[in-house]
Scaffold this active site. Structure first.
Site, PDB file in Angstrom:
ATOM      1  N   SER A 110       0.828  -1.202   0.000  1.00 50.56           N
ATOM      2  CA  SER A 110       0.000   0.000   0.000  1.00 50.56           C
ATOM      3  C   SER A 110       0.869   1.261   0.000  1.00 50.56           C
ATOM      4  O   SER A 110       1.596   1.506  -0.958  1.00 50.56           O
ATOM      5  CB  SER A 110      -0.944  -0.048   1.205  1.00 50.56           C
ATOM      6  OG  SER A 110      -1.954   0.911   1.115  1.00 50.56           O
ATOM      7  N   HIS A 130      -7.472  -5.837   0.375  1.00 52.59           N
ATOM      8  CA  HIS A 130      -6.294  -5.042   0.718  1.00 52.59           C
ATOM      9  C   HIS A 130      -5.573  -5.582   1.951  1.00 52.59           C
ATOM     10  O   HIS A 130      -4.329  -5.628   1.980  1.00 52.59           O
ATOM     11  CB  HIS A 130      -6.726  -3.592   0.955  1.00 52.59           C
ATOM     12  CG  HIS A 130      -5.626  -2.597   0.789  1.00 52.59           C
ATOM     13  ND1 HIS A 130      -5.083  -2.282  -0.436  1.00 52.59           N
ATOM     14  CD2 HIS A 130      -4.953  -1.829   1.699  1.00 52.59           C
ATOM     15  CE1 HIS A 130      -4.133  -1.368  -0.283  1.00 52.59           C
ATOM     16  NE2 HIS A 130      -4.032  -1.085   1.005  1.00 52.59           N
TER      17      HIS A 130
END
Length: 412
Positions: free
Chosen positions: A180, A384
């Protein structure tokens, strides 16, 4: 309105808000997998990274690093006893810390898997998180301490870490794995300080974030609607830190995050943030996760991401026309030149990632001049957070990441 017991009414307002959203949404039933198990202890959420690593019998070191602009960062190291071991730097995401790479324990977490293979593993901590809250001359209590976004993490922090690690180990290059924001910072560094491309053997980007036009997380989309308010608050009152690490959150998690697999409110909250994938979520990890995350960040980091959603571009921080002209000699912020990212890059993305949307990853892939592979994780609901804590993340992802590192070693 939902009523909380008296012992739980002193919750942060942000937590009450997201808690209310999760209660109003359908509940999740979570399934288990046959991953390699280790003893889950909810008290692990109260340990520091060095304590957590030492608990599992791995050698651990702390290495302070000072950036060119005075921030004092902390690197954690799982030193290898193998002579001239290949170096791997792991870099965490927004609101997170070096703990990201350890939470699911030996036999599963990437840092331990790499250490088991004999690699020299270094875990970075960006400025502002719980391990990197010092500066040569500014206190974290001062609003000036928090005047940074992920641009500064990419421009100052990651280069400082790389230089320190290479000097300490005597190597000329290292492997970089980011998740990320750990990928965002790398793309900032490689495009604005292109000389660092030569110091990276290969960069592996897990859930890469650059373009954010198709970001679908309901919680973050709600926050982006308040972009102007956040920016104004920052300018007028100097509210610089966003979600600092607080031990009370771990206590809250122990009460409201059950370890059962049914109707788990906290699990569903994470699904609202990152994507729904009950088969890969072990609810016993949630109190541990909330003991380490949020680890603290600058509000400007969040605002900068919100700007990416609105602008549909990967560009520097938007200060407004006047300050933009003073900083950039342009009324709008310049875009990062991804053609300068010449280090070999491997991208990994999930079809159900609400933060790093597949469409945005494809746009990024098309602009990288030395893209080696663009890998879709072979699980339809991979989200995620699954890149860090999924039950089967070793089989679905980490074994391939390690194989790519090993392949570069064999080719030397």
């Amino acid at each position: 309105m939902m009523q909380l017991p008296a012992s739980r009414r002193n919750l942060p307002s942000w937590f009450v808000l997201v808690l209310a959203v999760s209660v109003a949404s359908p509940r999740a039933t979570v399934a288990q997998s046959d991953k390699i198990r280790f003893r889950v202890d909810s008290e692990d959420g109260q340990l520091t990274v060095p304590q957590l690593v030492a608990k599992h019998g791995y050698p651990v070191e702390e290495h302070p690093v000072t950036t060119d602009d005075g921030y004092r960062l902390m690197l954690h190291r799982l030193r290898s006893n193998r002579p001239n071991a290949l170096v791997v730097l792991l870099m965490h995401g927004l609101l997170c810390s070096s703990a990201d790479w350890l939470l699911i324990g030996p036999g599963n977490a990437l840092a331990y898997l790499l250490a088991d293979r004999g690699y020299d593993v270094w875990l970075g901590n960006a400025r502002g998180n719980r391990y990197s809250r010092q500066h040569a001359s500014i206190s974290p209590a001062a609003k000036s301490f928090w005047k940074f976004s992920w641009h500064e993490i990419g421009y100052y922090d990651i280069p400082a870490m790389i230089d320190y690690i290479l000097e300490s180990t005597g190597h000329d290059q290292l492997h970089y794995v980011g998740h990320s924001q750990g990928t965002t910072g790398f793309f900032v560094m490689a495009s604005t300080r292109p000389e660092y491309n030569a110091k990276v053997i290969q960069m592996q980007a897990l859930a890469p974030v650059a373009y954010m036009e198709h970001m679908k997380s309901p919680l973050l989309l709600m926050m982006t609607k308040f972009l102007n308010t956040l920016d104004t608050l920052l300018a007028m009152f100097g509210v610089g830190e966003f979600l600092p690490n607080n031990p009370i959150l771990h206590q809250i998690a122990k009460y409201i995050c059950p370890t059962s697999t049914v109707n788990n409110m906290c699990v569903h909250l994470l699904f609202l943030l990152a994507g729904y994938n009950p088969s890969q979520m072990d609810p016993t990890l949630v109190p541990i996760l909330l003991g380490h995350t949020p680890a603290g960040s600058a509000t400007k980091q969040l605002v900068h991401y919100a700007q990416e959603v609105h602008s549909r571009r990967f560009r520097m921080y938007d200060h407004g026309p006047v300050k933009n002209y003073l900083n950039y000699r342009s009324l709008t912020p310049p875009e990062y030149d991804l053609s300068k990212v010449t280090a070999p890059v491997v991208l990994y993305y999930g079809l159900n990632d609400l933060l790093a949307a597949p469409e945005d990853v494809q746009r990024l892939a098309a602009r990288l001049p030395n893209l080696q592979h663009n890998v879709r994780v072979n699980h339809t609901l991979f989200n995620h957070l699954d890149f860090l804590i999924a039950n089967d993340v070793r089989r679905l992802l980490y074994e391939e990441v390690i194989e790519r590192i090993a392949a570069t070693e064999e080719s030397d």
